[in-house]
Design an enzyme around this catalytic site. Structure first.
Site, short mmCIF file in Angstrom:
data_model
loop_
_atom_site.label_atom_id
_atom_site.label_comp_id
_atom_site.label_asym_id
_atom_site.label_seq_id
_atom_site.Cartn_x
_atom_site.Cartn_y
_atom_site.Cartn_z
N VAL A 46 38.42 18.27 90.29
CA VAL A 46 39.21 17.04 90.35
C VAL A 46 40.50 17.31 91.11
O VAL A 46 41.22 18.26 90.82
CB VAL A 46 39.51 16.52 88.92
CG1 VAL A 46 40.48 15.36 88.95
CG2 VAL A 46 38.20 16.12 88.25
N ALA A 74 39.96 28.21 64.95
CA ALA A 74 40.69 28.14 63.69
C ALA A 74 40.34 29.33 62.80
O ALA A 74 41.24 29.95 62.20
CB ALA A 74 40.35 26.83 62.97
N VAL A 95 40.79 20.44 79.95
CA VAL A 95 40.70 21.57 80.86
C VAL A 95 41.26 22.86 80.25
O VAL A 95 41.64 23.78 80.95
CB VAL A 95 41.42 21.26 82.20
CG1 VAL A 95 40.71 20.15 82.94
CG2 VAL A 95 42.88 20.91 81.96
N HIS A 99 10.92 28.95 52.18
CA HIS A 99 10.08 28.08 53.02
C HIS A 99 9.99 26.71 52.38
O HIS A 99 9.82 26.61 51.17
CB HIS A 99 8.68 28.68 53.14
CG HIS A 99 7.73 27.78 53.88
ND1 HIS A 99 7.78 27.65 55.26
CD2 HIS A 99 6.73 26.97 53.45
CE1 HIS A 99 6.84 26.79 55.63
NE2 HIS A 99 6.20 26.36 54.56
P1 FAD Z 1 47.82 25.16 65.36
O1 FAD Z 1 46.72 24.60 64.56
O2 FAD Z 1 48.06 24.58 66.71
O3 FAD Z 1 49.13 25.01 64.47
C1 FAD Z 1 50.39 25.40 64.92
C2 FAD Z 1 51.43 24.62 64.13
O4 FAD Z 1 52.71 25.18 64.39
C3 FAD Z 1 51.51 23.16 64.52
O5 FAD Z 1 51.61 22.36 63.37
C4 FAD Z 1 52.80 23.09 65.33
O6 FAD Z 1 53.42 21.81 65.28
C5 FAD Z 1 53.63 24.15 64.64
N1 FAD Z 1 54.70 24.72 65.45
C6 FAD Z 1 54.63 25.18 66.73
N2 FAD Z 1 55.82 25.69 67.10
C7 FAD Z 1 56.64 25.54 66.06
C8 FAD Z 1 58.01 25.87 65.84
N3 FAD Z 1 58.76 26.48 66.78
N4 FAD Z 1 58.56 25.55 64.65
C9 FAD Z 1 57.81 24.95 63.68
N5 FAD Z 1 56.52 24.63 63.83
C10 FAD Z 1 55.95 24.93 65.02
N6 FAD Z 1 38.57 25.34 66.34
C11 FAD Z 1 37.52 25.69 65.57
O7 FAD Z 1 37.47 26.82 65.10
N7 FAD Z 1 36.53 24.79 65.27
C12 FAD Z 1 36.53 23.53 65.75
O8 FAD Z 1 35.63 22.75 65.47
C13 FAD Z 1 37.60 23.14 66.60
N8 FAD Z 1 37.66 21.90 67.10
C14 FAD Z 1 38.73 21.53 67.87
C15 FAD Z 1 38.75 20.23 68.40
C16 FAD Z 1 39.81 19.84 69.19
C17 FAD Z 1 39.83 18.44 69.74
C18 FAD Z 1 40.88 20.74 69.44
C19 FAD Z 1 42.06 20.31 70.27
C20 FAD Z 1 40.86 22.02 68.93
C21 FAD Z 1 39.78 22.43 68.15
N9 FAD Z 1 39.69 23.72 67.63
C22 FAD Z 1 38.62 24.09 66.86
C23 FAD Z 1 40.73 24.72 67.88
C24 FAD Z 1 41.67 24.82 66.65
O9 FAD Z 1 42.25 23.56 66.41
C25 FAD Z 1 42.71 25.88 66.88
O10 FAD Z 1 42.08 27.10 67.20
C26 FAD Z 1 43.57 26.08 65.65
O11 FAD Z 1 44.18 24.89 65.25
C27 FAD Z 1 44.64 27.14 65.92
O12 FAD Z 1 45.36 27.35 64.76
P2 FAD Z 1 46.88 27.86 64.82
O13 FAD Z 1 47.33 27.94 63.41
O14 FAD Z 1 46.96 29.05 65.68
O15 FAD Z 1 47.68 26.72 65.58
P1 NAD Z 2 37.55 25.10 77.73
O1 NAD Z 2 38.23 26.27 78.32
O2 NAD Z 2 36.46 25.29 76.75
O3 NAD Z 2 36.94 24.20 78.91
C1 NAD Z 2 37.71 23.68 79.95
C2 NAD Z 2 36.81 23.42 81.13
O4 NAD Z 2 37.52 22.65 82.11
C3 NAD Z 2 36.37 24.71 81.84
O5 NAD Z 2 34.96 24.73 81.90
C4 NAD Z 2 37.03 24.62 83.20
O6 NAD Z 2 36.25 25.21 84.22
C5 NAD Z 2 37.15 23.11 83.40
N1 NAD Z 2 38.22 22.71 84.35
C6 NAD Z 2 39.48 23.19 84.42
N2 NAD Z 2 40.17 22.55 85.40
C7 NAD Z 2 39.32 21.65 85.97
C8 NAD Z 2 39.43 20.69 87.03
N3 NAD Z 2 40.57 20.52 87.71
N4 NAD Z 2 38.35 19.94 87.36
C9 NAD Z 2 37.20 20.09 86.66
N5 NAD Z 2 37.03 21.00 85.64
C10 NAD Z 2 38.08 21.76 85.29
O7 NAD Z 2 38.73 24.21 77.12
P2 NAD Z 2 38.69 22.93 76.19
O8 NAD Z 2 37.34 22.32 76.16
O9 NAD Z 2 39.86 22.11 76.61
O10 NAD Z 2 38.98 23.56 74.77
C11 NAD Z 2 40.21 24.27 74.54
C12 NAD Z 2 40.07 25.24 73.41
O11 NAD Z 2 39.93 24.57 72.18
C13 NAD Z 2 38.86 26.12 73.60
O12 NAD Z 2 39.30 27.39 73.98
C14 NAD Z 2 38.21 26.19 72.27
O13 NAD Z 2 38.26 27.49 71.77
C15 NAD Z 2 39.01 25.27 71.36
N6 NAD Z 2 38.06 24.31 70.75
C16 NAD Z 2 37.10 24.79 69.94
C17 NAD Z 2 36.16 23.92 69.42
C18 NAD Z 2 35.09 24.46 68.55
O14 NAD Z 2 35.22 25.57 68.06
N7 NAD Z 2 34.01 23.73 68.32
C19 NAD Z 2 36.21 22.57 69.71
C20 NAD Z 2 37.20 22.12 70.55
C21 NAD Z 2 38.14 23.00 71.07
#
Ligand code: FAD
Ligand code: NAD
Length: 478
Positions: free
Chosen positions: A243, A326, A276, A450
């Protein structure tokens, strides 16, 4: 007045709250600072995962799967007519799940006597954190400080998020109506999960992916099967599509420009999700005097014990190297709390399960066949198709495969890959087996109930030595 704790944790996402709870359980005085606010501006614990990540996305994935499945009930003899979608009620369900879990974190912190502090934490020096809540600052002293600030979506200049037409993953969890035409940038985990949600709710979904390979981190066979399956489900996945520009026109449509095979193309859609990748959230987190360093990719530099370069300062979760998951962050948080208490656990980074919650789900642990072969490691693998599994057929959900990969000489399990129903649950069997140092034969000699989906794991393990019962073994295995 300066408050003193044994441990101060910055961030109450999965990594931070797990560290805080475990440290308190181990008898330490703990404060956990978090600055996350919900869409109404109220403080909310649980970080990205509970508020705008794992949990709300799974609520939408589960509901959209049920909705999609209900349209095919006729295939199994249930005549259901006039089923329709009430998106506002779906969102209410999603929000109530989020509220229940985020308030649960508050109760867990309270019940474990962790002092939860609202505001932004700043590591001023090795032992000092300054919190800021709307300009009111407070100084906290602690011998040990754990940084768990998580991650934020990566922004790209070719698709600037406006939270209206062009959204990131957070915006894509709260559309008020089903977009007719939905564009997604990135066929990574978020792109596929959220693309699936809206595809099932009725959007025409086009996913633009810059890379030529689909899911390069997954086992190649499974990535190939999954791409075919998702395409059959109606998602138009265009690989090799970079993109370069996105604009909202006068009609409120998003016009996305991308290059594919050096030719410029355009996609017109009603909403565009930018998925991305995510970046560590380290802005204004620590002072240079704290001695904390970033690595070359901008993550907080830590060793295998999650120790930073500053004595007594640790970092865990998405803000440090390793997969942004997570459960990986939770394990790191617990490890750090235990090590501060004098115990010696380690996180086994070779056994981190990955799951993509599409349907069928994709899940794996350990290495893929292509990466092992690339490293010159001799392997034997066994595969089993869900189409030969009685329970999957009974449930009318028999697409997919299990692959177990073992070292050709020692028979140690090096990887397990599942594409199929409940892959997220089945992969745990591979995780346990690998954690216990099992061989494929150990799994093969284990009895499985099973009829269950787990029998597919058993048969794939049997297949490593060419001993599968419910499929024809490949001659090369004998
Ligand atoms: P976070 O969950 O990002 O928490 C960090 C916290 O710190 C936040 O509340 C933030 O506001 C706070 N913070 C940051 N800086 C400061 C500061 N200076 N002072 C005070 N507070 C602060 N992972 C999975 O394993 N399974 C999934 O199914 C999955 N699905 C996902 C779906 C989506 C749409 C997204 C976006 C992510 C998903 N992830 C999934 C990834 C997962 O959410 C993250 O890996 C996880 O939340 C990371 O945990 P963390 O505690 O490192 O950070
Ligand atoms: P990702 O790294 O999985 O995928 C991003 C994709 O965007 C890549 O394939 C990359 O090649 C593509 N991309 C980047 N720039 C682009 C461009 N300009 N045009 C077209 N394609 C482009 O990242 P995500 O899907 O944003 O997820 C972020 C993180 O959140 C992941 O690392 C994942 O670990 C975590 N997450 C985990 C789960 C889960 O565990 N089920 C669910 C959601 C998110």
């Amino acid at each position: 007045m300066t408050k003193t704790f044994d441990i101060v944790v910055i961030g109450a996402g999965p990594a931070g709250y797990s560290a805080a709870i475990r440290a308190a359980q181990l008898g330490m005085s703990v404060a956990c600072i978090d600055n996350n606010l919900d869409s109404e501006g109220n403080p909310t614990l649980g970080g990205t995962c509970l508020n705008v990540g794992c949990i709300p996305s799974k609520a939408l994935l589960d509901v959209s799967h049920k909705f999609h499945e209900s349209q095919h009930y006729g295939d199994i003899g249930i005549e259901a007519t006039d089923l329709s979608l009430n998106l506002a009620a779906v969102m209410k369900h999603k929000d109530s799940v989020v509220n229940q879990l985020t308030s649960g974190i508050g109760l867990l912190l309270q019940g474990n006597k962790v002092e939860a502090i609202e505001g932004t934490g700043y590591l001023a020096s090795e032992n000092v954190v300054v919190t800021d809540r709307s300009g009111n600052t407070e100084e906290l002293n602690a011998e040990h400080i754990i940084l768990a600030p998580g991650s934020i979506p990566i922004q790209i200049p070719s698709a600037v998020v406006d939270e209206e037409n062009i959204v990131d993953s957070t915006g894509a969890l709260k559309f008020s109506e089903v977009p007719k035409r939905l564009g997604v940038i990135g066929a990574g985990i978020i792109g596929l999960e959220l693309g699936s949600v809206w595809n099932r709710f009725g959007s025409d979904v086009v996913i633009l992916e810059a890379l030529d390979d689909f899911l390069p981190m997954a086992d190649a066979r499974i990535a190939r099967d999954a791409k075919r399956q998702f395409t059959n489900q109606g998602m138009d996945i265009r690989l090799g599509s970079l993109v370069t520009d996105s604009k909202v026109n006068d009609q409120g449509e998003v016009v996305v420009t991308f290059t594919q095979k050096e030719e410029e193309h355009q996609l017109v859609c009603d909403k565009l999700i930018v998925a991305v990748g995510r970046a560590p959230n380290t802005d204004k987190l620590f002072s240079p005097e704290s001695l904390v360093q970033l690595d070359e990719r901008g993550f907080i530099f830590v060793n295998e014990f999650c120790e930073t370069d500053a004595v007594g300062v640790y970092a865990v979760g998405d803000a440090v190297r390793g997969p942004m998951l997570a459960h990986k962050g939770m394990e790191e948080g617990v490890m750090v709390a235990e090590r501060i208490a004098g115990n010696k656990p380690l996180v086994n980074y070779d056994c981190v399960p990955s799951v993509i919650y599409t349907h069928p789900e994709i899940a794996w642990v350990g290495e893929s066949e292509q990466s092992l072969k690339g490293d010159g490691i001799e392997i034997r693998s066994g595969t089993f198709l869900f189409s030969a599994n009685g329970r999957a057929l009974a449930a009318n959900d028999a697409t997919g495969i299990v692959k177990v990969i073992a070292d050709a000489e020692s028979d140690s399990i090096l990887g397990m890959h599942v594409f199929g129903p409940s892959a997220s649950e089945l992969v745990a069997q591979g995780v346990i087996a690998m954690e216990m140092g099992s061989t494929a034969e150990d799994l093969a000699l284990t009895m499985f109930a099973h009829p269950t989906l787990s029998e597919a794991v058993h048969e794939a393990a049997l297949g490593v030595a060419g001993n599968a019962i419910h499929t024809l073994n490949r001659p090369s295995r004998k």
